[in-house]
Design a protein around this motif. Structure first.
Motif, PDB file in Angstrom:
ATOM      1  N   ALA A 175      43.773   4.988  29.667  1.00  0.00           N
ATOM      2  CA  ALA A 175      42.418   5.479  29.449  1.00  0.00           C
ATOM      3  C   ALA A 175      42.051   5.436  27.965  1.00  0.00           C
ATOM      4  O   ALA A 175      40.932   5.051  27.598  1.00  0.00           O
ATOM      5  CB  ALA A 175      42.289   6.908  29.988  1.00  0.00           C
ATOM      6  N   GLN A 176      42.996   5.841  27.111  1.00  0.00           N
ATOM      7  CA  GLN A 176      42.762   5.768  25.665  1.00  0.00           C
ATOM      8  C   GLN A 176      42.569   4.318  25.234  1.00  0.00           C
ATOM      9  O   GLN A 176      41.723   4.007  24.392  1.00  0.00           O
ATOM     10  CB  GLN A 176      43.946   6.394  24.912  1.00  0.00           C
ATOM     11  N   MET A 177      43.368   3.437  25.811  1.00  0.00           N
ATOM     12  CA  MET A 177      43.267   2.021  25.496  1.00  0.00           C
ATOM     13  C   MET A 177      41.873   1.491  25.846  1.00  0.00           C
ATOM     14  O   MET A 177      41.266   0.747  25.073  1.00  0.00           O
ATOM     15  CB  MET A 177      44.339   1.265  26.286  1.00  0.00           C
ATOM     16  N   GLU A 178      41.369   1.883  26.990  1.00  0.00           N
ATOM     17  CA  GLU A 178      40.047   1.434  27.416  1.00  0.00           C
ATOM     18  C   GLU A 178      38.970   1.921  26.444  1.00  0.00           C
ATOM     19  O   GLU A 178      38.009   1.196  26.145  1.00  0.00           O
ATOM     20  CB  GLU A 178      39.763   1.960  28.825  1.00  0.00           C
ATOM     21  N   THR A 179      39.142   3.133  25.937  1.00  0.00           N
ATOM     22  CA  THR A 179      38.193   3.669  24.959  1.00  0.00           C
ATOM     23  C   THR A 179      38.173   2.816  23.693  1.00  0.00           C
ATOM     24  O   THR A 179      37.092   2.473  23.168  1.00  0.00           O
ATOM     25  CB  THR A 179      38.566   5.116  24.594  1.00  0.00           C
ATOM     26  N   PHE A 180      39.351   2.452  23.199  1.00  0.00           N
ATOM     27  CA  PHE A 180      39.421   1.628  21.991  1.00  0.00           C
ATOM     28  C   PHE A 180      38.845   0.232  22.243  1.00  0.00           C
ATOM     29  O   PHE A 180      38.165  -0.331  21.386  1.00  0.00           O
ATOM     30  CB  PHE A 180      40.865   1.535  21.502  1.00  0.00           C
ATOM     31  N   LEU A 181      39.105  -0.323  23.414  1.00  0.00           N
ATOM     32  CA  LEU A 181      38.575  -1.654  23.736  1.00  0.00           C
ATOM     33  C   LEU A 181      37.053  -1.621  23.802  1.00  0.00           C
ATOM     34  O   LEU A 181      36.379  -2.559  23.340  1.00  0.00           O
ATOM     35  CB  LEU A 181      39.159  -2.154  25.055  1.00  0.00           C
ATOM     36  N   ASN A 182      36.490  -0.558  24.375  1.00  0.00           N
ATOM     37  CA  ASN A 182      35.030  -0.424  24.417  1.00  0.00           C
ATOM     38  C   ASN A 182      34.455  -0.291  23.016  1.00  0.00           C
ATOM     39  O   ASN A 182      33.380  -0.821  22.716  1.00  0.00           O
ATOM     40  CB  ASN A 182      34.643   0.793  25.263  1.00  0.00           C
ATOM     41  N   CYS A 183      35.174   0.428  22.165  1.00  0.00           N
ATOM     42  CA  CYS A 183      34.733   0.584  20.774  1.00  0.00           C
ATOM     43  C   CYS A 183      34.727  -0.758  20.065  1.00  0.00           C
ATOM     44  O   CYS A 183      33.788  -1.090  19.336  1.00  0.00           O
ATOM     45  CB  CYS A 183      35.644   1.573  20.059  1.00  0.00           C
ATOM     46  N   ILE A 184      35.775  -1.548  20.279  1.00  0.00           N
ATOM     47  CA  ILE A 184      35.851  -2.873  19.664  1.00  0.00           C
ATOM     48  C   ILE A 184      34.722  -3.759  20.160  1.00  0.00           C
ATOM     49  O   ILE A 184      34.056  -4.454  19.381  1.00  0.00           O
ATOM     50  CB  ILE A 184      37.221  -3.516  19.966  1.00  0.00           C
ATOM     51  N   LYS A 185      34.478  -3.738  21.474  1.00  0.00           N
ATOM     52  CA  LYS A 185      33.421  -4.564  22.052  1.00  0.00           C
ATOM     53  C   LYS A 185      32.052  -4.171  21.503  1.00  0.00           C
ATOM     54  O   LYS A 185      31.245  -5.027  21.133  1.00  0.00           O
ATOM     55  CB  LYS A 185      33.436  -4.436  23.572  1.00  0.00           C
ATOM     56  N   ALA A 186      31.787  -2.867  21.445  1.00  0.00           N
ATOM     57  CA  ALA A 186      30.501  -2.396  20.932  1.00  0.00           C
ATOM     58  C   ALA A 186      30.338  -2.754  19.458  1.00  0.00           C
ATOM     59  O   ALA A 186      29.243  -3.122  19.008  1.00  0.00           O
ATOM     60  CB  ALA A 186      30.391  -0.884  21.119  1.00  0.00           C
ATOM     61  N   SER A 187      31.417  -2.671  18.701  1.00  0.00           N
ATOM     62  CA  SER A 187      31.353  -2.997  17.275  1.00  0.00           C
ATOM     63  C   SER A 187      31.106  -4.484  17.065  1.00  0.00           C
ATOM     64  O   SER A 187      30.446  -4.889  16.105  1.00  0.00           O
ATOM     65  CB  SER A 187      32.658  -2.590  16.586  1.00  0.00           C
ATOM     66  N   GLY A 188      31.642  -5.310  17.956  1.00  0.00           N
ATOM     67  CA  GLY A 188      31.440  -6.747  17.845  1.00  0.00           C
ATOM     68  C   GLY A 188      30.007  -7.165  18.044  1.00  0.00           C
ATOM     69  O   GLY A 188      29.609  -8.266  17.650  1.00  0.00           O
ATOM     70  N   GLU A 189      29.191  -6.287  18.643  1.00  0.00           N
ATOM     71  CA  GLU A 189      27.784  -6.601  18.866  1.00  0.00           C
ATOM     72  C   GLU A 189      26.952  -6.442  17.605  1.00  0.00           C
ATOM     73  O   GLU A 189      25.835  -6.924  17.530  1.00  0.00           O
ATOM     74  CB  GLU A 189      27.229  -5.693  19.977  1.00  0.00           C
ATOM     75  N   HIS A 190      27.494  -5.729  16.613  1.00  0.00           N
ATOM     76  CA  HIS A 190      26.774  -5.553  15.349  1.00  0.00           C
ATOM     77  C   HIS A 190      26.827  -6.844  14.542  1.00  0.00           C
ATOM     78  O   HIS A 190      27.791  -7.598  14.591  1.00  0.00           O
ATOM     79  CB  HIS A 190      27.399  -4.424  14.518  1.00  0.00           C
ATOM     80  N   THR A 191      25.780  -7.081  13.800  1.00  0.00           N
ATOM     81  CA  THR A 191      25.774  -8.260  12.918  1.00  0.00           C
ATOM     82  C   THR A 191      26.528  -7.991  11.630  1.00  0.00           C
ATOM     83  O   THR A 191      26.818  -8.917  10.883  1.00  0.00           O
ATOM     84  CB  THR A 191      24.320  -8.647  12.575  1.00  0.00           C
ATOM     85  N   ILE A 192      26.851  -6.724  11.366  1.00  0.00           N
ATOM     86  CA  ILE A 192      27.585  -6.366  10.156  1.00  0.00           C
ATOM     87  C   ILE A 192      29.066  -6.217  10.489  1.00  0.00           C
ATOM     88  O   ILE A 192      29.439  -5.948  11.615  1.00  0.00           O
ATOM     89  CB  ILE A 192      27.039  -5.059   9.536  1.00  0.00           C
ATOM     90  N   LYS A 193      29.905  -6.412   9.494  1.00  0.00           N
ATOM     91  CA  LYS A 193      31.350  -6.319   9.682  1.00  0.00           C
ATOM     92  C   LYS A 193      31.782  -4.852   9.725  1.00  0.00           C
ATOM     93  O   LYS A 193      31.371  -4.045   8.900  1.00  0.00           O
ATOM     94  CB  LYS A 193      32.082  -7.047   8.552  1.00  0.00           C
ATOM     95  N   ILE A 194      32.650  -4.542  10.691  1.00  0.00           N
ATOM     96  CA  ILE A 194      33.066  -3.165  10.914  1.00  0.00           C
ATOM     97  C   ILE A 194      34.578  -3.111  11.080  1.00  0.00           C
ATOM     98  O   ILE A 194      35.189  -4.028  11.612  1.00  0.00           O
ATOM     99  CB  ILE A 194      32.369  -2.594  12.170  1.00  0.00           C
ATOM    100  N   PHE A 195      35.168  -2.019  10.612  1.00  0.00           N
ATOM    101  CA  PHE A 195      36.563  -1.708  10.889  1.00  0.00           C
ATOM    102  C   PHE A 195      36.627  -0.729  12.062  1.00  0.00           C
ATOM    103  O   PHE A 195      35.726   0.095  12.243  1.00  0.00           O
ATOM    104  CB  PHE A 195      37.238  -1.037   9.690  1.00  0.00           C
ATOM    105  N   ILE A 196      37.704  -0.806  12.831  1.00  0.00           N
ATOM    106  CA  ILE A 196      38.007   0.207  13.829  1.00  0.00           C
ATOM    107  C   ILE A 196      39.304   0.888  13.412  1.00  0.00           C
ATOM    108  O   ILE A 196      40.300   0.227  13.132  1.00  0.00           O
ATOM    109  CB  ILE A 196      38.203  -0.394  15.233  1.00  0.00           C
ATOM    110  N   CYS A 197      39.285   2.215  13.362  1.00  0.00           N
ATOM    111  CA  CYS A 197      40.479   2.982  13.017  1.00  0.00           C
ATOM    112  C   CYS A 197      41.251   3.297  14.294  1.00  0.00           C
ATOM    113  O   CYS A 197      40.675   3.804  15.264  1.00  0.00           O
ATOM    114  CB  CYS A 197      40.063   4.265  12.313  1.00  0.00           C
ATOM    115  N   ILE A 198      42.543   2.991  14.303  1.00  0.00           N
ATOM    116  CA  ILE A 198      43.353   3.270  15.485  1.00  0.00           C
ATOM    117  C   ILE A 198      44.644   3.981  15.088  1.00  0.00           C
ATOM    118  O   ILE A 198      45.114   3.868  13.965  1.00  0.00           O
ATOM    119  CB  ILE A 198      43.702   1.985  16.279  1.00  0.00           C
ATOM    120  N   LYS A 199      45.182   4.728  16.042  1.00  0.00           N
ATOM    121  CA  LYS A 199      46.509   5.321  15.932  1.00  0.00           C
ATOM    122  C   LYS A 199      47.343   4.833  17.106  1.00  0.00           C
ATOM    123  O   LYS A 199      46.817   4.628  18.208  1.00  0.00           O
ATOM    124  CB  LYS A 199      46.415   6.853  15.969  1.00  0.00           C
ATOM    125  N   TRP A 200      48.645   4.643  16.876  1.00  0.00           N
ATOM    126  CA  TRP A 200      49.508   4.188  17.961  1.00  0.00           C
ATOM    127  C   TRP A 200      49.807   5.297  18.961  1.00  0.00           C
ATOM    128  O   TRP A 200      49.998   5.047  20.150  1.00  0.00           O
ATOM    129  CB  TRP A 200      50.826   3.650  17.414  1.00  0.00           C
TER     130      TRP A 200
END
Length: 627
Positions: free
Chosen positions: A236-261
């Motif tokens: 479930a946590q993994m799915e949250t991070f994947l959704n965050c990555i997908k949503a961030s990829g829709e931006h025209t600006i460059k974005i970092f995603i912060c993750i913890k293992w």
């Protein structure tokens, strides 16, 4: 700590994706570390600089910008961090007043110490809806961007319009009691083998779970804390991070995603693998001491090959023929010496001997299993962990998003750094996608940075680092003292500052050398930011190259972030988001952190007042940012 080959013997993994994480292809075993050098060409030319309110013009130099010695003109600039107009031009007057109110509240000990209880009481008194509205007008509005991917978009675009990027940080945590946290930690960090036969292993106390430190939130005010629950929760946590990555990829600006293992990693493996890595490094140090080479920086320790073979034979690590075979092939030992990176390549070959975690006994040299066994389910958990690592990185690449991997406690960190390093070796071939975090309050911080930089140099991939001072100092010191192992933290704040600047300068020199290294200076310390700017000026590193980034938390130190952004430097805000009730633990820590920050310095509050008065005197009562 950095290691060049990862755990092929730990998991029976058949999928190609896992093999890519477990063992990167291509083995570079050059035994001579590259020497830092700086090539400066051309003369000095005076340029007429564009006038800017926050940038002071300084005479420009012609410098060498690339390995091909292509000259380019760069400007030496200095930032005026007292310019409140530039610092707060993205804020309206209500936002300035909110900042002043929140920062002032953070100076009252009673409110800060009891902030969690007061928020719980307010929720009961006002009800959920009114409580959430009050929070959005104060603490939540100051430090959190919004509840979900869509609600944070306006803030992301507004900050970007003023030159400040975003590191998205999903800040939802479980609101656990201390007893619940301790139970989760003990349940998740003790393997079945340890439960069946406690004490029948070769584990060190540092790398075991201890109930009195089971609640890893204790003494931590500036880092999120997650506890392993089960594989379903990890997915479930993994799915949250994947959704965050997908949503961030829709931006025209460059974005970092912060993750913890920790949210999607099997806890016992992190502890056990960390211990294996540390003990193999310790064994190398023992062999170096036998050759009279102790006390040197990590990469300066070069073991004479023939003496090393003799030592290993005497210790009984292997027979003479086996040891001879270990040091043949490719470039290993071709110079007659073995350094730490060469030694780490050897670790890979040794761990293939067994499907168990094995460690060298420094007294007799024998390889011994760290644990008797893993259960079938535990091996599956390890396999799924590696699958998640691979999927995360691939999604980041596909969506044009960069990953910033946060650091953890020292008993977890070696394994986390190793997994992150393996991701870098695979996915940072063409550009920096994966960034690792280095905590400079650690005594070994410089060795960690220098070894990883050297590995990236030898193998030709892009090194990416975030430098922080560290978030777990009080907890780490207390744990080391009570359990009985060496304190891993630098003795005082000044020693940490020196370590931070030493690590930073090393990476800046690497950038100057080959332009493949990248670093984020994640600091609220104005002196550190000025130190970085000074070094960039000395080396002729231009902000337009986007090799040196700056980072601060949302709602803090705008007087640093926005002038840097206005001057063209790559600067980012850590942007937390999540539902109000689920980020309460995060907000509680922000209050604790700001207490010390605000009591130690009145600077930010005085600058906010200065800008508010300036606007009132200029008739800007209804000031609105224009972008």
């Amino acid at each position: 700590m950095s290691y060049t080959k990862v755990i092929p013997g730990l998991v029976r993994a058949n999928s190609d994706n896992i093999k890519r994480i477990c063992l990167s292809q291509g083995r570079f075993r050059s035994t001579v570390a590259s020497k830092q050098h700086k090539e400066v060409e051309g003369g000095k030319e005076e340029q007429q600089l564009v006038e800017c309110t926050v940038v002071k013009a300084v005479q420009a130099d012609l410098i060498s910008q690339t390995k091909n010695n292509t000259d380019a003109q760069t400007r030496k600039i200095a930032i005026d961090f007292d310019n409140t107009h530039e610092a707060y031009k993205s804020k309206d007057n209500i936002e300035l007043l909110r900042s002043l109110l929140v920062f002032k509240l953070c100076t009252f000990d009673f409110l800060v110490d009891k902030n969690k209880e007061l928020m719980d009481l307010s929720k009961k008194v006002f009800g959920k809806r009114l409580f959430e509205r009050l929070m959005k007008m104060t603490f939540y509005g100051q430090f959190v961007a919004g509840e979900d991917h869509n609600s944070i978009k306006p803030l992301i675009h507004k900050n970007q319009a003023f030159g400040v990027g975003s590191v998205l940080d999903y800040s939802v945590e479980e609101d656990l009691t201390q007893e619940e946290a301790e139970k989760k930690e003990m349940d998740s960090c003790v393997s079945e083998a340890e439960k069946e036969s406690p004490g029948v292993d070769h584990r060190e106390k540092k790398y075991k779970a201890h109930r009195q430190f089971g609640d890893r939130r204790g003494g931590v005010v500036s880092a999120r804390t997650y506890f392993y629950a089960d594989e379903a929760k990890c997915d479930a946590q993994m799915e949250t991070f994947l959704n965050c990555i997908k949503a961030s990829g829709e931006h025209t600006i460059k974005i970092f995603i912060c993750i913890k293992w920790c949210p999607f990693c099997f806890s016992p493996l992190q502890l056990q693998f960390s211990e294996v890595l540390v003990k193999w490094r310790r064994f190398f140090n023992l062999l170096a001491a036998q050759q009279g080479k102790s006390g040197m920086d990590a990469l300066e320790q070069k073991l004479e090959l023939e003496q090393l073979k003799e030592s290993l034979t005497k210790l009984g690590v292997g027979n003479k023929d086996d040891i001879e075979n270990w040091f043949t092939g490719e470039k290993l030992g071709s110079s007659g010496t073995i350094d730490l990176l060469d030694w780490n390549s050897l670790i890979n070959d040794r761990t293939k001997i067994s499907n168990l975690l094995v460690i060298p006994n420094v007294e007799n040299g024998q390889l011994e299993p760290l644990l008797r066994k893993f259960t079938v389910e535990e091996e599956k958990q390890m396999k799924r962990m590696l699958q998640r690592v691979d999927v995360l990185a691939k999604h980041a690449v596909d969506n044009g998003v960069r990953l910033m991997v946060d650091a953890e406690q020292t008993y977890f960190q070696p394994a986390i750094s190793r997994l992150t390093l393996e991701m870098q070796r695979i996915f940072n071939r063409e550009k920096p996608i994966i960034f690792n975090t280095y905590q400079c309050y650690l005594k070994e911080a410089y060795d960690n940075v220098s070894v990883d930089v050297e590995l990236s140099r030898r193998e030709g991939w892009y090194f990416g680092a975030k430098l922080v001072r560290g978030a777990y100092m009080y907890q780490e010191r207390s744990r080391a003292e009570e359990i009985g192992y060496e304190d891993p933290i630098n003795p005082d704040y000044e020693a940490t500052n020196r370590m931070y600047h030493k690590c930073l300068e090393f990476v800046l020199e690497e950038i100057d050398h080959n332009r493949k290294a990248n670093v984020m200076v994640a600091s609220h310390n104005e002196d550190t930011v000025k130190f970085t700017l000074g070094k960039m000026n000395e080396m002729g590193l231009s902000p337009t190259e986007k090799k040196v980034y700056f980072g601060q938390l949302l709602g803090m130190c705008d007087q640093i972030s926005f002038p840097l952004g206005q001057a063209g430097f790559p600067v980012y805000k850590y942007v937390p988001y999540g539902p109000v009730n689920e980020v309460i633990p995060y907000l509680s820590r922000r209050a604790l952190e700001n207490r010390g920050f605000m009591k130690g310095s009145q600077r930010e509050r005085s600058l906010l007042w200065k800008e508010l008065k300036r606007r009132l005197l200029n008739g800007q009562i209804l000031y609105k940012p224009v972008y």
